[in-house]
Design a protein around this motif. Structure first.
Motif, PDB file in Angstrom:
ATOM      1  N   MET A  92       0.728  -1.248  -0.132  1.00  0.00           N
ATOM      2  CA  MET A  92      -0.005  -0.049  -0.022  1.00  0.00           C
ATOM      3  C   MET A  92       0.891   1.299   0.196  1.00  0.00           C
ATOM      4  O   MET A  92       1.647   1.423   0.827  1.00  0.00           O
ATOM      5  CB  MET A  92      -0.965   0.041   1.321  1.00  0.00           C
ATOM      6  CG  MET A  92      -1.633   1.261   1.330  1.00  0.00           C
ATOM      7  SD  MET A  92      -2.918   1.340   2.775  1.00  0.00           S
ATOM      8  CE  MET A  92      -1.814   0.840   4.251  1.00  0.00           C
ATOM      9  N   SER A  93       0.578   2.122  -0.920  1.00  0.00           N
ATOM     10  CA  SER A  93       1.416   3.519  -0.961  1.00  0.00           C
ATOM     11  C   SER A  93       0.673   4.391  -0.101  1.00  0.00           C
ATOM     12  O   SER A  93      -0.626   4.539  -0.037  1.00  0.00           O
ATOM     13  CB  SER A  93       1.251   3.998  -2.449  1.00  0.00           C
ATOM     14  OG  SER A  93       2.031   5.023  -2.532  1.00  0.00           O
ATOM     15  N   LEU A  94       1.510   5.283   0.383  1.00  0.00           N
ATOM     16  CA  LEU A  94       1.192   6.055   1.712  1.00  0.00           C
ATOM     17  C   LEU A  94       1.508   7.652   0.905  1.00  0.00           C
ATOM     18  O   LEU A  94       2.478   7.802   0.251  1.00  0.00           O
ATOM     19  CB  LEU A  94       1.731   5.982   2.928  1.00  0.00           C
ATOM     20  CG  LEU A  94       1.318   4.659   3.533  1.00  0.00           C
ATOM     21  CD1 LEU A  94       2.174   4.593   4.943  1.00  0.00           C
ATOM     22  CD2 LEU A  94      -0.080   4.392   3.797  1.00  0.00           C
ATOM     23  N   THR A  95       0.605   8.495   1.474  1.00  0.00           N
ATOM     24  CA  THR A  95       0.896  10.021   1.148  1.00  0.00           C
ATOM     25  C   THR A  95       1.828  10.499   2.099  1.00  0.00           C
ATOM     26  O   THR A  95       2.427   9.641   3.096  1.00  0.00           O
ATOM     27  CB  THR A  95      -0.645  10.893   1.363  1.00  0.00           C
ATOM     28  OG1 THR A  95      -0.817  10.856   2.846  1.00  0.00           O
ATOM     29  CG2 THR A  95      -1.671  10.366   0.482  1.00  0.00           C
ATOM     30  N   THR A  96       2.314  11.718   1.990  1.00  0.00           N
ATOM     31  CA  THR A  96       3.247  12.194   2.962  1.00  0.00           C
ATOM     32  C   THR A  96       3.076  12.443   4.065  1.00  0.00           C
ATOM     33  O   THR A  96       3.717  12.900   5.130  1.00  0.00           O
ATOM     34  CB  THR A  96       3.935  13.521   2.267  1.00  0.00           C
ATOM     35  OG1 THR A  96       2.960  14.427   2.401  1.00  0.00           O
ATOM     36  CG2 THR A  96       4.413  13.517   0.866  1.00  0.00           C
ATOM     37  N   ILE A  97       1.476  12.529   4.698  1.00  0.00           N
ATOM     38  CA  ILE A  97       0.992  12.529   5.784  1.00  0.00           C
ATOM     39  C   ILE A  97       0.573  11.040   6.308  1.00  0.00           C
ATOM     40  O   ILE A  97      -0.053  10.951   7.463  1.00  0.00           O
ATOM     41  CB  ILE A  97      -0.205  13.526   6.098  1.00  0.00           C
ATOM     42  CG1 ILE A  97      -1.274  13.325   5.215  1.00  0.00           C
ATOM     43  CG2 ILE A  97       0.544  14.785   5.922  1.00  0.00           C
ATOM     44  CD1 ILE A  97      -2.276  14.012   5.348  1.00  0.00           C
ATOM     45  N   GLY A  98       0.798  10.040   5.657  1.00  0.00           N
ATOM     46  CA  GLY A  98       0.788   8.582   6.023  1.00  0.00           C
ATOM     47  C   GLY A  98      -0.610   8.006   6.010  1.00  0.00           C
ATOM     48  O   GLY A  98      -1.114   7.036   6.693  1.00  0.00           O
ATOM     49  N   LEU A  99      -1.393   8.636   4.937  1.00  0.00           N
ATOM     50  CA  LEU A  99      -2.803   7.922   4.510  1.00  0.00           C
ATOM     51  C   LEU A  99      -2.627   7.466   3.229  1.00  0.00           C
ATOM     52  O   LEU A  99      -1.802   7.638   2.519  1.00  0.00           O
ATOM     53  CB  LEU A  99      -3.668   9.308   4.535  1.00  0.00           C
ATOM     54  CG  LEU A  99      -3.886  10.194   5.533  1.00  0.00           C
ATOM     55  CD1 LEU A  99      -4.982  11.473   4.965  1.00  0.00           C
ATOM     56  CD2 LEU A  99      -4.599   9.595   6.779  1.00  0.00           C
ATOM     57  N   ASN A 100      -3.479   6.336   3.188  1.00  0.00           N
ATOM     58  CA  ASN A 100      -3.697   5.585   1.869  1.00  0.00           C
ATOM     59  C   ASN A 100      -3.695   6.625   0.642  1.00  0.00           C
ATOM     60  O   ASN A 100      -4.717   7.260   0.718  1.00  0.00           O
ATOM     61  CB  ASN A 100      -4.900   4.464   1.888  1.00  0.00           C
ATOM     62  CG  ASN A 100      -5.103   3.645   0.883  1.00  0.00           C
ATOM     63  OD1 ASN A 100      -5.309   4.282  -0.301  1.00  0.00           O
ATOM     64  ND2 ASN A 100      -4.817   2.426   0.880  1.00  0.00           N
TER      65      ASN A 100
END
Length: 159
Positions: A1-9
């Motif tokens: 799963m790839s995350l955003t820079t703030i740790g969200l999916n």
């Protein structure tokens, strides 16, 4: 799963950003409607409504900025053209509204559309575990519900 820079999916955040862009478009039309009724309202209630509509459009302007910045925080680009706003808004454009009661109804109809979108975003943000968007939507919803109550109370007295 790839995350955003703030740790969200990342995938879910992209979808959430699309919904936030829809909200942004609706807020922009709502904002312009408020400017319109602020400038054009006439009648015995002019002074009170002129002032109230100014208060509401100033608040909407701040909320527009918050939504756009949230979209950027999620790593996406906010809509930023008038055409984008018109193409993505359920809030109807109010043109040549002068009567006080009609002006208040325009604002109430706009708020109702915003609330529907915000509640859907609240559910969507829960699924992404995005507390920042959740908190923003909760604040928007509680404020708009109070405004709707007050404007509905005003309408009951003026009809």
């Amino acid at each position: 799963m790839s995350l955003t820079t703030i740790g969200l999916n990342k995938e879910k955040s992209e979808e959430l950003s699309k919904s936030l862009n829809e909200l942004l478009a609706n807020f922009q039309v709502y904002y312009q409607n408020l400017r319109s009724v602020h400038w054009n309202v006439k009648g015995h209630n002019f002074f009170a409504l002129h002032e109230k509509f100014e208060e509401l459009y100033n608040e909407a302007q701040l909320q527009i900025d918050e939504v756009a910045e949230r979209i950027l925080t999620l790593g996406e680009t906010p809509l930023h053209t008038f055409q984008d706003y018109l193409d993505n808004s359920q809030v109807k454009v109010a043109k040549n509204v002068h009567k006080d009661v009609d002006a208040v109804k325009v604002v109430l109809d706009s708020i109702k559309e915003l609330l529907v979108i915000e509640r859907a975003i609240l559910d969507q943000a829960d699924d992404v575990e995005d507390e920042g968007t959740n908190a923003m939507m909760s604040d928007f919803i509680s404020g708009q519900e109070k405004t709707a109550w007050m404007l509905n109370s005003w309408l009951d007295r003026s009809i």
